[in-house]
Design an enzyme around this catalytic site. Structure first.
Site, short mmCIF file in Angstrom:
data_model
loop_
_atom_site.label_atom_id
_atom_site.label_comp_id
_atom_site.label_asym_id
_atom_site.label_seq_id
_atom_site.Cartn_x
_atom_site.Cartn_y
_atom_site.Cartn_z
N PHE A 24 0.74 -1.42 0.03
CA PHE A 24 -0.03 -0.06 0.05
C PHE A 24 0.99 1.41 0.15
O PHE A 24 1.88 1.28 0.79
CB PHE A 24 -1.01 -0.02 1.30
CG PHE A 24 -1.77 1.28 1.30
CD1 PHE A 24 -3.04 1.38 0.43
CD2 PHE A 24 -1.64 2.26 1.97
CE1 PHE A 24 -3.87 2.47 0.58
CE2 PHE A 24 -2.38 3.29 2.19
CZ PHE A 24 -3.50 3.32 1.44
N GLY A 25 0.51 2.11 -0.87
CA GLY A 25 1.38 3.44 -1.07
C GLY A 25 0.35 4.72 -0.79
O GLY A 25 -0.66 4.71 -1.42
N TYR A 26 0.95 5.51 0.04
CA TYR A 26 0.13 6.62 0.54
C TYR A 26 0.67 7.97 0.13
O TYR A 26 -0.13 8.96 0.41
CB TYR A 26 -0.41 6.42 2.04
CG TYR A 26 0.92 6.57 2.83
CD1 TYR A 26 1.49 7.42 3.28
CD2 TYR A 26 1.34 5.20 3.30
CE1 TYR A 26 2.63 7.40 4.04
CE2 TYR A 26 2.38 5.05 4.09
CZ TYR A 26 3.16 6.20 4.59
OH TYR A 26 4.29 6.06 5.29
N GLY A 27 1.86 8.05 -0.15
CA GLY A 27 2.55 9.14 -0.46
C GLY A 27 3.19 9.05 -2.09
O GLY A 27 2.66 8.93 -2.97
N GLU A 99 12.55 3.60 1.18
CA GLU A 99 12.25 3.88 2.43
C GLU A 99 12.94 3.87 3.61
O GLU A 99 12.77 3.82 4.76
CB GLU A 99 10.91 3.03 2.33
CG GLU A 99 10.00 3.12 1.54
CD GLU A 99 9.38 4.51 0.97
OE1 GLU A 99 9.25 5.19 1.95
OE2 GLU A 99 9.32 4.74 -0.45
#
Length: 189
Positions: A24-27, A99
């Site tokens: 899941f990517g949010y940025g 990351e």
């Protein structure tokens, strides 16, 4: 001020036996998928909210002038929209490096916008990492973002590309959009 988390993330073995894993990517992962993936779907995770509270000393800032990038903070009532990618475990080496400044892999439930859900993972920079900057007024965050730049480019580009990507997904994020408005005011003033 960097907090290299590569070795810690390599010890997470929850998905080692899987041939494919949802991420899941949010940025920046919403708009910059610089890794191979099998499939991507708009998705969300519950219980988390997106915040520009993580320092970026390695991508969108420097040790002496860190930028601000996103992390997630717990909020039981929140749902964080983003993009889910189906990847193979071989991609972890790239993602762990990308990351590395304080982010740790965390298993989470991912809900797909088109229906269905899966357990996958997300990278989150918790409050106890050395690069965590913490809460600040959105106007102050905009000022810091306006001034920061690093090896991956200007911090402002990260914010603007994220806001555009969220709009393209039809998602509203008051925190991101407020900082974007303050940044526009700084550009005009």
């Amino acid at each position: 001020m960097s907090h290299n988390t590569i070795a810690i993330n390599q010890r997470m073995d929850k998905f080692d036996s899987h041939q494919r894993v949802w991420l899941f990517g949010y940025g920046s992962l919403i708009f910059k998928a610089d890794f191979p993936f099998i499939e991507r779907r708009p998705a969300s995770i519950a219980g988390w909210t997106r915040r520009f509270w993580q320092g970026s000393h390695d991508h969108r800032g420097t040790d002496s002038a860190p930028g601000r990038v996103l992390t997630l903070v717990r909020d039981a009532a929140a749902v964080c929209a983003g993009m889910a990618y189906l990847i193979t475990p071989e991609v972890f080496a790239h993602l762990d490096h990308r990351e590395k400044n304080g982010y740790l892999r965390l298993a989470t439930g991912i809900d797909f916008d088109a229906g269905g859900s899966e357990v996958g993972l997300v990278y989150i920079a918790a409050e106890d990492n050395a690069a965590f900057l913490g809460e600040a007024a959105e106007r102050d965050i905009a000022r810091q973002i306006a001034a920061a730049s690093g090896p991956s480019g200007r911090n402002r580009d990260y914010l603007i590309e994220l806001a555009d990507a969220l709009r393209a997904l039809g998602k509203i994020d008051p925190h991101v959009f407020a900082i974007e408005r303050y940044l526009a005011q700084l550009d005009q003033g």
